[in-house]
Scaffold this motif. Structure first.
Motif, PDB file in Angstrom:
ATOM      1  N   ILE A  29      -3.222  -1.699  -5.376  1.00 28.13           N
ATOM      2  CA  ILE A  29      -1.806  -1.523  -5.702  1.00 28.13           C
ATOM      3  C   ILE A  29      -1.304  -2.902  -6.101  1.00 28.13           C
ATOM      4  CG2 ILE A  29      -1.298   0.535  -4.329  1.00 28.13           C
ATOM      5  CD1 ILE A  29      -0.433  -2.836  -2.939  1.00 28.13           C
ATOM      6  N   ARG A  30      -0.062  -3.008  -6.567  1.00 26.75           N
ATOM      7  CA  ARG A  30       0.443  -4.294  -7.033  1.00 26.75           C
ATOM      8  C   ARG A  30       1.261  -4.979  -5.934  1.00 26.75           C
ATOM      9  NH1 ARG A  30       2.249  -7.117 -11.827  1.00 26.75           N
ATOM     10  NH2 ARG A  30       2.453  -9.170 -10.878  1.00 26.75           N
ATOM     11  N   SER A  31       0.939  -6.249  -5.665  1.00 29.58           N
ATOM     12  CA  SER A  31       1.788  -7.027  -4.772  1.00 29.58           C
ATOM     13  C   SER A  31       2.272  -8.267  -5.525  1.00 29.58           C
ATOM     14  CB  SER A  31       1.022  -7.415  -3.510  1.00 29.58           C
ATOM     15  OG  SER A  31      -0.052  -8.258  -3.841  1.00 29.58           O
ATOM     16  N   TYR A  32       3.176  -9.020  -4.916  1.00 34.62           N
ATOM     17  CA  TYR A  32       3.895 -10.061  -5.660  1.00 34.62           C
ATOM     18  C   TYR A  32       3.963 -11.387  -4.901  1.00 34.62           C
ATOM     19  CZ  TYR A  32       5.322  -6.055  -8.377  1.00 34.62           C
ATOM     20  OH  TYR A  32       5.302  -4.927  -9.143  1.00 34.62           O
ATOM     21  N   ASN A  33       4.007 -12.470  -5.680  1.00 34.82           N
ATOM     22  CA  ASN A  33       4.196 -13.787  -5.079  1.00 34.82           C
ATOM     23  C   ASN A  33       5.658 -14.230  -5.070  1.00 34.82           C
ATOM     24  OD1 ASN A  33       1.454 -14.241  -4.495  1.00 34.82           O
ATOM     25  ND2 ASN A  33       1.095 -14.753  -6.658  1.00 34.82           N
ATOM     26  N   ASP A  34       6.435 -13.629  -5.946  1.00 33.26           N
ATOM     27  CA  ASP A  34       7.861 -13.915  -6.060  1.00 33.26           C
ATOM     28  C   ASP A  34       8.537 -13.793  -4.687  1.00 33.26           C
ATOM     29  OD1 ASP A  34      10.490 -13.299  -8.018  1.00 33.26           O
ATOM     30  OD2 ASP A  34      10.489 -12.175  -6.149  1.00 33.26           O
ATOM     31  N   PRO A  35       9.473 -14.712  -4.355  1.00 33.40           N
ATOM     32  CA  PRO A  35      10.058 -14.716  -3.008  1.00 33.40           C
ATOM     33  C   PRO A  35      10.709 -13.391  -2.608  1.00 33.40           C
ATOM     34  CG  PRO A  35      11.118 -16.353  -4.464  1.00 33.40           C
ATOM     35  CD  PRO A  35       9.935 -15.827  -5.191  1.00 33.40           C
ATOM     36  N   VAL A  36      11.465 -12.756  -3.502  1.00 31.53           N
ATOM     37  CA  VAL A  36      12.100 -11.478  -3.149  1.00 31.53           C
ATOM     38  C   VAL A  36      11.044 -10.361  -3.066  1.00 31.53           C
ATOM     39  CG1 VAL A  36      13.735  -9.702  -3.872  1.00 31.53           C
ATOM     40  CG2 VAL A  36      14.311 -12.115  -4.174  1.00 31.53           C
ATOM     41  N   LEU A  37      10.217 -10.292  -4.108  1.00 32.71           N
ATOM     42  CA  LEU A  37       9.288  -9.163  -4.195  1.00 32.71           C
ATOM     43  C   LEU A  37       8.083  -9.275  -3.266  1.00 32.71           C
ATOM     44  CD1 LEU A  37       9.249  -8.359  -8.012  1.00 32.71           C
ATOM     45  CD2 LEU A  37      10.414  -7.117  -6.189  1.00 32.71           C
ATOM     46  N   SER A  38       7.912 -10.429  -2.626  1.00 31.99           N
ATOM     47  CA  SER A  38       6.749 -10.567  -1.743  1.00 31.99           C
ATOM     48  C   SER A  38       6.833  -9.606  -0.557  1.00 31.99           C
ATOM     49  CB  SER A  38       6.618 -12.001  -1.254  1.00 31.99           C
ATOM     50  OG  SER A  38       7.759 -12.346  -0.506  1.00 31.99           O
ATOM     51  N   ARG A  39       8.006  -9.000  -0.354  1.00 30.23           N
ATOM     52  CA  ARG A  39       8.133  -8.022   0.730  1.00 30.23           C
ATOM     53  C   ARG A  39       7.955  -6.580   0.236  1.00 30.23           C
ATOM     54  NH1 ARG A  39      13.712  -9.367   2.241  1.00 30.23           N
ATOM     55  NH2 ARG A  39      13.663 -10.800   0.497  1.00 30.23           N
ATOM     56  N   TYR A  40       7.491  -6.473  -1.001  1.00 28.58           N
ATOM     57  CA  TYR A  40       7.342  -5.141  -1.618  1.00 28.58           C
ATOM     58  C   TYR A  40       5.924  -4.940  -2.144  1.00 28.58           C
ATOM     59  CZ  TYR A  40      12.465  -4.958  -1.841  1.00 28.58           C
ATOM     60  OH  TYR A  40      13.796  -4.939  -1.533  1.00 28.58           O
ATOM     61  N   ILE A  41       5.558  -3.685  -2.300  1.00 31.27           N
ATOM     62  CA  ILE A  41       4.398  -3.350  -3.124  1.00 31.27           C
ATOM     63  C   ILE A  41       4.835  -2.300  -4.152  1.00 31.27           C
ATOM     64  CG2 ILE A  41       2.642  -3.884  -1.379  1.00 31.27           C
ATOM     65  CD1 ILE A  41       2.432  -0.881  -0.773  1.00 31.27           C
ATOM     66  N   ARG A  42       4.133  -2.274  -5.265  1.00 26.91           N
ATOM     67  CA  ARG A  42       4.403  -1.270  -6.294  1.00 26.91           C
ATOM     68  C   ARG A  42       3.173  -0.373  -6.411  1.00 26.91           C
ATOM     69  NH1 ARG A  42       4.184  -3.177 -12.250  1.00 26.91           N
ATOM     70  NH2 ARG A  42       2.025  -2.716 -11.754  1.00 26.91           N
ATOM     71  N   ILE A  43       3.408   0.916  -6.244  1.00 23.24           N
ATOM     72  CA  ILE A  43       2.312   1.882  -6.271  1.00 23.24           C
ATOM     73  C   ILE A  43       2.423   2.725  -7.537  1.00 23.24           C
ATOM     74  CG2 ILE A  43       1.245   3.829  -5.067  1.00 23.24           C
ATOM     75  CD1 ILE A  43       2.723   2.790  -2.495  1.00 23.24           C
ATOM     76  N   THR A  44       1.388   2.724  -8.359  1.00 22.97           N
ATOM     77  CA  THR A  44       1.372   3.612  -9.524  1.00 22.97           C
ATOM     78  C   THR A  44       1.143   5.037  -9.058  1.00 22.97           C
ATOM     79  OG1 THR A  44       0.438   1.857 -10.885  1.00 22.97           O
ATOM     80  CG2 THR A  44       0.198   4.097 -11.716  1.00 22.97           C
ATOM     81  N   VAL A  45       1.857   5.980  -9.660  1.00 21.85           N
ATOM     82  CA  VAL A  45       1.652   7.392  -9.334  1.00 21.85           C
ATOM     83  C   VAL A  45       0.340   7.843  -9.970  1.00 21.85           C
ATOM     84  CG1 VAL A  45       2.575   9.727  -9.567  1.00 21.85           C
ATOM     85  CG2 VAL A  45       4.148   7.789  -9.267  1.00 21.85           C
ATOM     86  N   GLY A  46      -0.589   8.277  -9.141  1.00 20.74           N
ATOM     87  CA  GLY A  46      -1.871   8.746  -9.648  1.00 20.74           C
ATOM     88  C   GLY A  46      -1.948  10.263  -9.632  1.00 20.74           C
ATOM     89  N   ASN A  47      -3.162  10.809  -9.679  1.00 18.70           N
ATOM     90  CA  ASN A  47      -3.288  12.260  -9.504  1.00 18.70           C
ATOM     91  C   ASN A  47      -3.247  12.578  -8.008  1.00 18.70           C
ATOM     92  OD1 ASN A  47      -5.901  11.824  -8.489  1.00 18.70           O
ATOM     93  ND2 ASN A  47      -6.833  12.092 -10.504  1.00 18.70           N
ATOM     94  N   LYS A  48      -3.193  13.863  -7.685  1.00 21.64           N
ATOM     95  CA  LYS A  48      -2.993  14.264  -6.289  1.00 21.64           C
ATOM     96  C   LYS A  48      -4.063  13.663  -5.377  1.00 21.64           C
ATOM     97  CE  LYS A  48      -1.320  17.474  -3.119  1.00 21.64           C
ATOM     98  NZ  LYS A  48      -2.266  17.366  -2.027  1.00 21.64           N
ATOM     99  N   GLU A  49      -5.280  13.699  -5.846  1.00 19.90           N
ATOM    100  CA  GLU A  49      -6.391  13.202  -5.039  1.00 19.90           C
ATOM    101  C   GLU A  49      -6.225  11.703  -4.748  1.00 19.90           C
ATOM    102  OE1 GLU A  49     -10.074  13.754  -7.093  1.00 19.90           O
ATOM    103  OE2 GLU A  49     -11.238  12.788  -5.490  1.00 19.90           O
ATOM    104  N   GLN A  50      -5.882  10.945  -5.771  1.00 21.52           N
ATOM    105  CA  GLN A  50      -5.673   9.498  -5.597  1.00 21.52           C
ATOM    106  C   GLN A  50      -4.493   9.230  -4.667  1.00 21.52           C
ATOM    107  OE1 GLN A  50      -5.155   8.723  -9.846  1.00 21.52           O
ATOM    108  NE2 GLN A  50      -7.033   7.515  -9.866  1.00 21.52           N
ATOM    109  N   ASN A  51      -3.406   9.974  -4.888  1.00 23.71           N
ATOM    110  CA  ASN A  51      -2.212   9.763  -4.067  1.00 23.71           C
ATOM    111  C   ASN A  51      -2.491  10.075  -2.602  1.00 23.71           C
ATOM    112  OD1 ASN A  51      -0.862   9.093  -6.416  1.00 23.71           O
ATOM    113  ND2 ASN A  51      -0.104  11.182  -6.734  1.00 23.71           N
ATOM    114  N   ASP A  52      -3.285  11.114  -2.363  1.00 25.86           N
ATOM    115  CA  ASP A  52      -3.601  11.479  -0.979  1.00 25.86           C
ATOM    116  C   ASP A  52      -4.472  10.417  -0.296  1.00 25.86           C
ATOM    117  OD1 ASP A  52      -2.063  13.744  -0.719  1.00 25.86           O
ATOM    118  OD2 ASP A  52      -3.618  15.081  -1.489  1.00 25.86           O
ATOM    119  N   ILE A  53      -5.400   9.846  -1.048  1.00 25.82           N
ATOM    120  CA  ILE A  53      -6.225   8.775  -0.467  1.00 25.82           C
ATOM    121  C   ILE A  53      -5.332   7.584  -0.107  1.00 25.82           C
ATOM    122  CG2 ILE A  53      -8.079   7.092  -0.909  1.00 25.82           C
ATOM    123  CD1 ILE A  53      -9.373   9.234  -2.738  1.00 25.82           C
TER     124      ILE A  53
END
Ligand SMILES: *Cc1c(COP(=O)(O)O)cnc(C)c1O
Length: 355
Positions: free
Chosen positions: A321-345
């Motif tokens: 998944i995507r994580s960030y070095n930026d001071p604000v975004l370092s407390r967040y992750i960004r998850i791409t929406v995948g297919n059902k199987e990927q999302n469930d994993i």
């Protein structure tokens, strides 16, 4: 020696690299989980077996592809410019309009290339902060105010915004286009297929508007590098003066056209992914300590404690998944929406990590 030769503004740049670790599930780059439709593969195979003509330069004007796009959008093909990904078009647009010391305004946090392309182009930039306490919502009046006080040459807006997922209303876009008529307004709509509306309907009204679209996300064609701009014909004429010749390979032009003609399949993929986005949002919200931001795109921004170490642990388990070095975004992750199987994993492992 080389260190003294490079332009000083690039000394702190680092080359763009992408995560190359082995993985089970890849949800870090907002790619589509769907590979090329089978019907398109067959047509492509046929063309390749019967002489693809790769000994010749591609059509530098991408005529066939632009015809297809112009039919879809109901606009003149003269108003369409095709680029090696919309990434290339961002750079071409900056180079077309922004000279030394000209100012470009864009939001932060947002897509990183706006800043890089402005610096490479020799312009200066002004970032308008999307505030965490406002859930990163756009405040369009701030952009308008800044554009006027700084006599900005260009405003770049990302809608839906990457990585926060939030949207601008058509009304706000109309407002900024009409209030800032001496400024080029670039609307990066890389994810607009996952939202309700496109600002393309405003093009006949505003000469200063350019809409950027890509085939890399909803169309599942990140591998061919193809994007395009929609604008008035006069605007496109200026952009074409700066666009590199032969920028789209013949194969990319061909695949893009074939996929655009297989729209029904793409439309059902988009519907499916919008459904999966709702599913993923709902399931993520059930996890204590996880804060979900509503998204109009094919990714979801999530705030959670120890975001960086959660990202590392997911990676160890084969989930990117995507994580960030930026001071604000370092407390967040960004998850791409995948297919059902990927999302469930992803959900299973994430629950296990944060429990
Ligand atoms: C992915 C992305 C693009 C670039 O897409 P291309 O692959 O270069 O067409 C442009 N803007 C944003 C916001 C993106 O996330």
């Amino acid at each position: 020696m080389i260190n003294n030769l490079i332009r000083p503004e690039f000394k702190t740049f680092v080359p763009y690299t992408a995560n190359q670790v082995p993985y089970r599930v890849k949800l870090d780059a907002n790619e589509s989980p769907f590979d090329l439709p089978m019907s398109v593969r067959k047509k492509l195979a046929d063309i390749i077996m019967n002489g693809p003509g790769l000994n010749l330069y591609p059509d530098t004007e991408s005529i066939e592809l632009r015809k297809t796009l112009s039919q879809y959008w109901g606009v003149d093909m003269e108003g369409i410019v095709v680029g090696t990904g919309s990434d290339q078009l961002i750079q071409v647009l900056v180079n077309t309009f922004v000279g030394k010391d000209d100012k470009v305004i864009f939001p932060t946090p947002s897509f990183g290339m706006y800043k890089i392309d402005t610096i490479i182009g020799g312009g200066s930039f002004i970032e308008v902060e999307l505030k965490e306490e406002n859930k990163f919502e756009y405040n369009i009046d701030e952009f308008i105010k800044k554009a006027k006080s700084e006599s900005a040459k260009m405003i770049i807006l990302c809608n839906p915004n990457n990585p926060t997922g939030n949207l601008l209303s058509l009304k706000d876009i109309e407002k900024i286009c009409s209030m800032c008529q001496n400024t080029v307004i670039v609307l990066d709509e890389a994810y607009a297929e996952f939202a309700k509306e496109s600002s393309a309907s405003l093009l006949p009204k505003f000469e200063n508007l350019i809409v950027l679209r890509t085939l890399s996300k909803a169309y599942g064609l990140a591998g061919i590098r193809c994007g395009y701009s929609l604008s008035g014909n006069k605007m496109a004429e200026e952009i074409n003066k700066v666009k590199p010749p032969y920028n789209i390979s013949s194969l990319s032009q061909l695949v893009a056209k074939l996929v655009f003609e297989a729209r029904e399949e793409i439309d059902s993929q988009i519907k499916y992914l919008i459904g999966q986005r709702a599913y993923l949002e709902e399931e993520l919200e059930k996890i204590d300590s996880v804060n979900v931001y509503p998204s109009g795109a094919n990714y979801i921004l999530v705030k959670l404690p120890n975001a960086k170490s959660v990202a590392k642990e997911l990676e160890k388990r084969g989930i990117l998944i995507r994580s960030y070095n930026d001071p604000v975004l370092s407390r967040y992750i960004r998850i791409t929406v995948g297919n059902k199987e990927q999302n469930d994993i992803l959900l299973k492992e994430l629950k296990d990590i944060v429990k």
